[in-house]
Scaffold this motif. Sequence first.
Motif, PDB file in Angstrom:
ATOM      1  N   SER A 190       0.827  -1.216   0.000  1.00  0.00           N
ATOM      2  CA  SER A 190       0.000   0.000   0.000  1.00  0.00           C
ATOM      3  C   SER A 190       0.859   1.263   0.000  1.00  0.00           C
ATOM      4  N   ILE A 191       1.951   1.249   0.776  1.00  0.00           N
ATOM      5  CA  ILE A 191       2.833   2.416   0.845  1.00  0.00           C
ATOM      6  C   ILE A 191       3.512   2.672  -0.502  1.00  0.00           C
ATOM      7  N   ILE A 192       3.999   1.604  -1.131  1.00  0.00           N
ATOM      8  CA  ILE A 192       4.671   1.750  -2.427  1.00  0.00           C
ATOM      9  C   ILE A 192       3.714   2.337  -3.468  1.00  0.00           C
ATOM     10  N   ILE A 193       2.504   1.755  -3.526  1.00  0.00           N
ATOM     11  CA  ILE A 193       1.515   2.272  -4.477  1.00  0.00           C
ATOM     12  C   ILE A 193       1.152   3.712  -4.134  1.00  0.00           C
ATOM     13  N   GLY A 194       1.012   3.985  -2.838  1.00  0.00           N
ATOM     14  CA  GLY A 194       0.682   5.341  -2.406  1.00  0.00           C
ATOM     15  C   GLY A 194       1.748   6.341  -2.807  1.00  0.00           C
ATOM     16  N   ILE A 195       3.025   5.967  -2.616  1.00  0.00           N
ATOM     17  CA  ILE A 195       4.128   6.864  -2.976  1.00  0.00           C
ATOM     18  C   ILE A 195       4.136   7.137  -4.481  1.00  0.00           C
ATOM     19  N   ILE A 196       3.958   6.067  -5.276  1.00  0.00           N
ATOM     20  CA  ILE A 196       3.973   6.216  -6.738  1.00  0.00           C
ATOM     21  C   ILE A 196       2.902   7.199  -7.197  1.00  0.00           C
ATOM     22  N   PHE A 197       1.690   7.008  -6.701  1.00  0.00           N
ATOM     23  CA  PHE A 197       0.598   7.869  -7.167  1.00  0.00           C
ATOM     24  C   PHE A 197       0.633   9.254  -6.519  1.00  0.00           C
ATOM     25  N   THR A 198       1.267   9.356  -5.349  1.00  0.00           N
ATOM     26  CA  THR A 198       1.448  10.677  -4.750  1.00  0.00           C
ATOM     27  C   THR A 198       2.404  11.504  -5.608  1.00  0.00           C
ATOM     28  N   VAL A 199       3.475  10.858  -6.079  1.00  0.00           N
ATOM     29  CA  VAL A 199       4.432  11.540  -6.958  1.00  0.00           C
ATOM     30  C   VAL A 199       3.741  11.987  -8.242  1.00  0.00           C
ATOM     31  N   PHE A 200       2.934  11.077  -8.827  1.00  0.00           N
ATOM     32  CA  PHE A 200       2.193  11.435 -10.036  1.00  0.00           C
ATOM     33  C   PHE A 200       1.231  12.593  -9.766  1.00  0.00           C
ATOM     34  N   GLY A 201       0.569  12.517  -8.601  1.00  0.00           N
ATOM     35  CA  GLY A 201      -0.397  13.553  -8.252  1.00  0.00           C
ATOM     36  C   GLY A 201       0.261  14.911  -8.085  1.00  0.00           C
ATOM     37  N   ILE A 202       1.412  14.919  -7.392  1.00  0.00           N
ATOM     38  CA  ILE A 202       2.127  16.180  -7.198  1.00  0.00           C
ATOM     39  C   ILE A 202       2.619  16.730  -8.541  1.00  0.00           C
ATOM     40  N   SER A 203       3.077  15.811  -9.400  1.00  0.00           N
ATOM     41  CA  SER A 203       3.580  16.233 -10.713  1.00  0.00           C
ATOM     42  C   SER A 203       2.476  16.879 -11.537  1.00  0.00           C
ATOM     43  N   THR A 204       1.277  16.281 -11.516  1.00  0.00           N
ATOM     44  CA  THR A 204       0.169  16.866 -12.282  1.00  0.00           C
ATOM     45  C   THR A 204      -0.278  18.189 -11.672  1.00  0.00           C
ATOM     46  N   ALA A 205      -0.200  18.291 -10.330  1.00  0.00           N
ATOM     47  CA  ALA A 205      -0.588  19.535  -9.667  1.00  0.00           C
ATOM     48  C   ALA A 205       0.363  20.666 -10.054  1.00  0.00           C
ATOM     49  N   VAL A 206       1.657  20.334 -10.147  1.00  0.00           N
ATOM     50  CA  VAL A 206       2.653  21.333 -10.552  1.00  0.00           C
ATOM     51  C   VAL A 206       2.366  21.837 -11.961  1.00  0.00           C
ATOM     52  N   LEU A 207       1.848  20.933 -12.807  1.00  0.00           N
ATOM     53  CA  LEU A 207       1.527  21.306 -14.189  1.00  0.00           C
ATOM     54  C   LEU A 207       0.181  22.012 -14.294  1.00  0.00           C
ATOM     55  N   GLY A 208      -0.456  22.210 -13.149  1.00  0.00           N
ATOM     56  CA  GLY A 208      -1.733  22.911 -13.143  1.00  0.00           C
ATOM     57  C   GLY A 208      -2.930  22.035 -13.431  1.00  0.00           C
ATOM     58  N   ILE A 209      -2.738  20.703 -13.312  1.00  0.00           N
ATOM     59  CA  ILE A 209      -3.826  19.749 -13.569  1.00  0.00           C
ATOM     60  C   ILE A 209      -4.366  19.240 -12.234  1.00  0.00           C
ATOM     61  N   ASN A 210      -5.672  19.120 -12.126  1.00  0.00           N
ATOM     62  CA  ASN A 210      -6.297  18.612 -10.892  1.00  0.00           C
ATOM     63  C   ASN A 210      -5.859  17.159 -10.653  1.00  0.00           C
ATOM     64  N   PRO A 211      -5.184  16.880  -9.526  1.00  0.00           N
ATOM     65  CA  PRO A 211      -4.658  15.526  -9.273  1.00  0.00           C
ATOM     66  C   PRO A 211      -5.684  14.553  -8.683  1.00  0.00           C
ATOM     67  N   SER A 212      -6.917  14.984  -8.492  1.00  0.00           N
ATOM     68  CA  SER A 212      -7.923  14.131  -7.845  1.00  0.00           C
ATOM     69  C   SER A 212      -8.065  12.787  -8.550  1.00  0.00           C
ATOM     70  N   ALA A 213      -8.116  12.836  -9.892  1.00  0.00           N
ATOM     71  CA  ALA A 213      -8.294  11.601 -10.660  1.00  0.00           C
ATOM     72  C   ALA A 213      -7.127  10.639 -10.443  1.00  0.00           C
TER      73      ALA A 213
END
Length: 243
Positions: free
Chosen positions: A183-206
Amino acid sequence: MILDIYKDSLEYSAKDWKTLVILGVICLFTLLLLPAFLITGYNYRVINTAVHGVINGRDPLPDFEDLISMFVDGVKVVIVQILYLLLPIIIFFVFAVVAGQANGVAASAIMIIGCIMTFVAFVVAELMIQMGICHMAYNDGAFSKAFAISEIKEVIDEIGWFECIATLLGLIVITLVIFSVVSIIIGIIFTVFGISTAVLGINPSAIFILGGIINSLITMFLVGPYLSIFNSRSIGLLYTMQI
């Protein structure tokens, strides 16, 4: 020896990923209750293979065949579990009723004693459940052997109560660690993706929702079945330590 059991079981459970997916698919329908007995029945077959095998042997994973027999085995296992767990449940309710008739400090003291006795009874019952199911499997599925208290106690005495309890505690720890790590590994992976999309101005909710879905799917189709086989195999091999 206990570490050898864990090592064998961890490797054994990963022998056939197709089996894990099949168990995962069955898990999807466990709310219907009947499929739950199939899963329990399959785990019983894993135990049956283990009690007739050896540590670090070449035992294959059981096949998905004769589903009626698998279902019946699952029902038998559930009945064994329920009947053994009746004792700690009864102990708890007896003390709860007695505490309800008392007042203040006396009521608290009675409940504390009751909780301690319930916990001890639960540990013993859980150990009897596991060894009872193994004893039933070792004796060709004879249902009465799951309740052959004196014989099961002899098995536990031969293995050692400390070794048995330590093995069960170890299984709980390993199970929690594997679930947490995945769960932690998957969480870290998608947290990184989420932060990356947020930096690009995209809503990371999805992204976070997708991560939750993938985590649930991996847990259901791979991790959950893997750990159920791991636990069943370990218990079966523990039983062989007295043979």
